[in-house]
Design a protein around this motif. Sequence first.
Motif, PDB file in Angstrom:
ATOM      1  N   LEU A  27       0.941  -0.842   0.049  1.00  0.00           N
ATOM      2  CA  LEU A  27      -0.189  -0.312   0.103  1.00  0.00           C
ATOM      3  C   LEU A  27       0.998   1.291   0.406  1.00  0.00           C
ATOM      4  N   PRO A  28       0.239   2.077  -1.273  1.00  0.00           N
ATOM      5  CA  PRO A  28       1.571   3.203  -0.416  1.00  0.00           C
ATOM      6  C   PRO A  28       1.597   4.175   0.029  1.00  0.00           C
ATOM      7  N   THR A  29       0.720   4.945   0.356  1.00  0.00           N
ATOM      8  CA  THR A  29       0.295   4.891   1.584  1.00  0.00           C
ATOM      9  C   THR A  29       0.923   4.561   2.682  1.00  0.00           C
ATOM     10  N   GLU A  61       4.482   6.406   4.362  1.00  0.00           N
ATOM     11  CA  GLU A  61       4.378   6.789   6.403  1.00  0.00           C
ATOM     12  C   GLU A  61       5.004   6.231   7.222  1.00  0.00           C
ATOM     13  N   HIS A  81      16.894  18.499  -5.322  1.00  0.00           N
ATOM     14  CA  HIS A  81      16.256  19.384  -4.907  1.00  0.00           C
ATOM     15  C   HIS A  81      16.105  20.043  -3.357  1.00  0.00           C
ATOM     16  N   TYR A 126       8.654  24.738   3.611  1.00  0.00           N
ATOM     17  CA  TYR A 126       8.519  24.006   2.201  1.00  0.00           C
ATOM     18  C   TYR A 126       8.460  22.784   1.926  1.00  0.00           C
ATOM     19  N   PRO A 127       6.969  21.975   1.584  1.00  0.00           N
ATOM     20  CA  PRO A 127       7.143  21.060   1.129  1.00  0.00           C
ATOM     21  C   PRO A 127       7.850  20.736   0.267  1.00  0.00           C
ATOM     22  N   LEU A 128       7.953  19.317  -0.084  1.00  0.00           N
ATOM     23  CA  LEU A 128       9.122  18.982  -1.651  1.00  0.00           C
ATOM     24  C   LEU A 128       8.557  17.910  -2.415  1.00  0.00           C
ATOM     25  N   LEU A 129       8.171  17.911  -3.571  1.00  0.00           N
ATOM     26  CA  LEU A 129       7.691  16.995  -4.068  1.00  0.00           C
ATOM     27  C   LEU A 129       8.063  15.694  -3.966  1.00  0.00           C
ATOM     28  N   THR A 141       7.835  12.289  -0.553  1.00  0.00           N
ATOM     29  CA  THR A 141       7.007  11.573  -0.303  1.00  0.00           C
ATOM     30  C   THR A 141       7.921  10.132  -1.055  1.00  0.00           C
ATOM     31  N   ARG A 185       8.964   6.591   0.334  1.00  0.00           N
ATOM     32  CA  ARG A 185       8.790   4.834   0.480  1.00  0.00           C
ATOM     33  C   ARG A 185      10.332   3.646   0.112  1.00  0.00           C
TER      34      ARG A 185
END
Lengths: 558, 595
Positions: free
Chosen positions: A276-278, A282, A445, A523-526, A529, A533
């Motif tokens: 499960l990717p989420t 997490e 980045h 500053y959340p970054l793309l 996530t 993972r």
Amino acid sequence: MNEAFHRAADIDKYLGDPRDPQARIREDDVLSADEESLFPAEAVDALNDWGVQRAYIPARFGGELDDALLPMLLIRHVARRDLTAAVAHGKTFLGALCAWPAGGDIAARMASIVDSGAAVSWGLTEQGRGSDLLHTQTRVDGSTLSGGKWPINNATRGRAMCVLVRTRPEIDARSLSLVLADKEEIDLRRVSYRPKVRTHGIKGADISGIDWDEVPLPPDRFVGEPGRGFETVLKALQITRPVCTALSLGAADAAVAAVLAFTSDRRLYGRGLVDLPTATAEAGAIVADMLIAEATAMVGARHVTAYTEEMGLVSALVKYVVPATVDTLFRNATQFLGARSQLVGTARAGAFQKAARDNRVVGIFDGNSVVNLNAIVNEFGAIARGARREADLQSLPAVLDAGAASQGLDFGRLRLLTKAGSSLLRAIPMLASLARRNASPDLTHAIAVFESAAAEVLGEVSAAVPAARPGAAHFELAQLVAETFAGACCLLVRAHNTVSSSLARDDAWAAAALGRICERLGYPLLGTTSACRALAGHALETSRRGTPVTLFEGWYAA
Amino acid sequence: MSQASTAQIADLETLFGDPLAPAGELTYEAILAADAERRLVEAAETILSRWGFGAELVPERLGGRWRSTEDLVRRLLPIFRRDLALGLGHGITTFMAAVNVWLGGDERTQRDLAARLLRGNRVAVCFHELAHGNDLLQNECTATLVHDGAVRGWRIDGTKEVINNIDRAESALVFARTSDDPGPGAFSLLLWHKDASLSGGADTGRRVLTAGVRGCQIGVVTFDRLVVPEDALIGSKGGGASIALRAFQITRAVVSALATGTVDAATRLAVPYMRGRALYGETVWDLPHARLLLTRAWAALLVSDALARTAVRALHLRPDESYMLSAATKYLVPKLLNDAMHDLSVLFGSSFYAVTPPYGIVEKWLRDLTILPIGHAGSTSCLLSVIPYLPTWARRARKPAQHEPALFSTTADLGELPFSALGLGVGRVDSVTAPLRDETITSALRSAHPAVAGLVDRWAGELATLRDAAAALGPASLRPDATPEVFDLARRLTAVMAAGALLGTWYEGRSHATSPFSRTPVAIEAALLRLSELLGPAPHAPGAPLPAPSRVRWPQDVADAAAAHIASTTGAGLSLGVEEVAVTGPSRSPEERKS
């Protein structure tokens, strides 16, 4: 590799697998003792048999202490198994510390007490005054000790206590002194105890109080010069605060183990949690927070010998941000584990809830978050001065490397305030360019955004208006400085780590860790996530091999 | 408030008395002593039984006292202001079971259960299997229709774990698989009255120990060929999941609203602590940072209470919208309440960690509240309730929705709960976010509070952005294996709903005597600041210019004004939350009491 790593690997092997019935600290015993609030006497004896206490005594007084790294790594191994035992034994490191800069007979006396395996506690706080040490009322007149200390770790069970006392009536720093109250040489009929305090975590620990009713002390029991007690305590705290973060790391190790076991075993919605990717994102975020804490604690520890003069600031940064990061980690892990996070006494589940409660002690005692944030705010001017100054930082990555040999511990270099803040904060641009080498696009980045976010935070510090009474804005900025420092520690470990674990040799951890920090800086970054993972995947592999999730190699039993 | 039915019911605040009194049946000291021994305060259970707790859970139509769900919440809040474990364990788990019967049971079953509850019986909720968490559809416990001569019944096999009251409850509602088919139609609900088993049995004796709510008697039930009568089936065979999901709408809203009581009490207790604790020649109250921690906790409480009360009223007024709103509430409110408790635990510091009278209760409240986002309906399952409907929600939220004053007003007459109107899915319109789109409300807020006008605009913008993002989701992205990005949209939706609820509650409360929004201008400002901490910017992509950081900055004057309000409200003996009403203590420090 630093000798501390070998000693740490040795104690890990000595203590054994907590699920092995032959181990010296066994998970089942730890959990049932906690449920009944029993003192971990057997574990403490085992630690004495191995000789952990020798790591609390400087080499020149016959022990092994020449760096914060050794006690930290040992305490982390104990805390991974039982934070209560780590607190019960490790407190002696704190209790004895003030004797070393004092030197002379008192240091030799302290060394022999510690070497015997007896517990030494640190008598600072008094009932109703908390961290307000200047208002200490326990006093020594001539050589007579009167008053009481509460709540104190090992107050009842401990043999000796290094006690902060008043030697003049004025409420100022020069009115306080330190004395050694050794129960083997005072009239015990004049000593009484206050009962063990019920605590949220470390339930088995002897957190209690002691009262002295005009107890005559033998002559020459001052620890350091009379009138210098407050200053000595403040300087000692600069060393104990980073060392205490080893407790956070041990707790985080336990949490990460629970999260990874759950991730690989659990099936939900017809598939493994690992698919499960989420859920994996997490889990990876939890691992990333643990690695942020580890990098910060280890690099912070290297400052003790490499940048001793900066510990006034660095100790506050580390002692604020490591427990705060691990507190966040535990809150996320509690959600992640669901009902399991709450179960008591069940194999493979009960350990988590204990670690969660135990862990909170780190952020609250020995300098709470408010105290540390205040100390950071007080350093704003020095940080700003440092930002304007040219400095030679070329050697910084090598001396802060976790694997570097110790430069020797010199208490005389401790300063109450720094001249120019933190060299590591100033080295961020240099470290960013080192860390960027061969970096993945996501990591590149993250480094770029962190570098500009850090510049902005430090710019704000330079622009901050000094205030007699810092307000919300100062405290928030102090939090951001601490996060920035944590990011700088991650950059350093990425740029220069001669004891890299396989996890540390991959980009995912640094992209995830810096991404988490950038988010905390606004500053959340793309890419965070996907980095989380990937990190979860690496961490799962590591734990399948039976090795701890860590950025450093060689400190645990192979 | 629909006073007709509440007037003659005694106030639990009065029955329980001052929790800091030197003696009393439900003092903090008594609660802590019971907690240490892993039991509930017996005297409090007796008070609640005599008071008629069971009648609270029975709809008026069936002879009980439950009419307005908001009144139900109001009457039960005094329990949660003292002991969340008592609330759940006495308790609310029976409520969680009963609503399934009110929703899905036939008239005879409902009458029978009503009679049992009015006698004070308990019902346990046997849903949870540890291996499957909130993933009900993987549950393994089975029920099979069996014939034994003339006797027909359901044979239940399997195990249910972490079940509150399973040993002492007279009845239990069992969620069991009644078909091998995959999917939601394979499950049914069976109401097992222990006095009416046909054959076989069940072992309910094994207790499960938990770190929080230690007084709750949580256990495991292992069914051993237990046969219950055929008419134990609630609703139709295969209808269990549908009934349970509709029942969750009620319990998710009500449990969230009740839990605010614990944070209300903890925030008030901070006042005498801060005033009484000397530090550096002053008191904790004099530390600006401490006042900020207190303010953040209160602000989180205001947002939580506004959202939870709106969700409670929606059950009556907008039942078609309740499914989404309740799930959002049970996700966000427990999170905010736990964050508030964390702030307060930092504030109480060593007086929290070392359980120190009279503040030792804070340590228990923190542990108890931790189970809130886990038990009953976990946070992830709440988001998963929302995710499949995100695109539909986006369409409905584009339709103009009238601002519905009653939805946000504490004075609304709600009537009885229309159980049959509760559905699954998205409502016809989205009333909870209507205040964000209502020019009258937003401009009133902007002009009354220019300091937070920018935040109002950001939330209105967030609603629009979120609608577009949700509308663009394809069906394949809405399954339980949804990406973190989709989960994030669901999280953002919960925050937008909270923003709508907050604006609506401010608007309706701003001239109402018991509303904090009428009593101090800082209430809405602090609440909006706290909520806006959840408002992240779009994640930064490589190559894009770096925007200004999106951190909420708390002005010290907001913290100071908020702290002053919290102190004066506490001093006046009133509760905190969207209704400031009379409570019995704790408002004074022990030192003040002596004088």
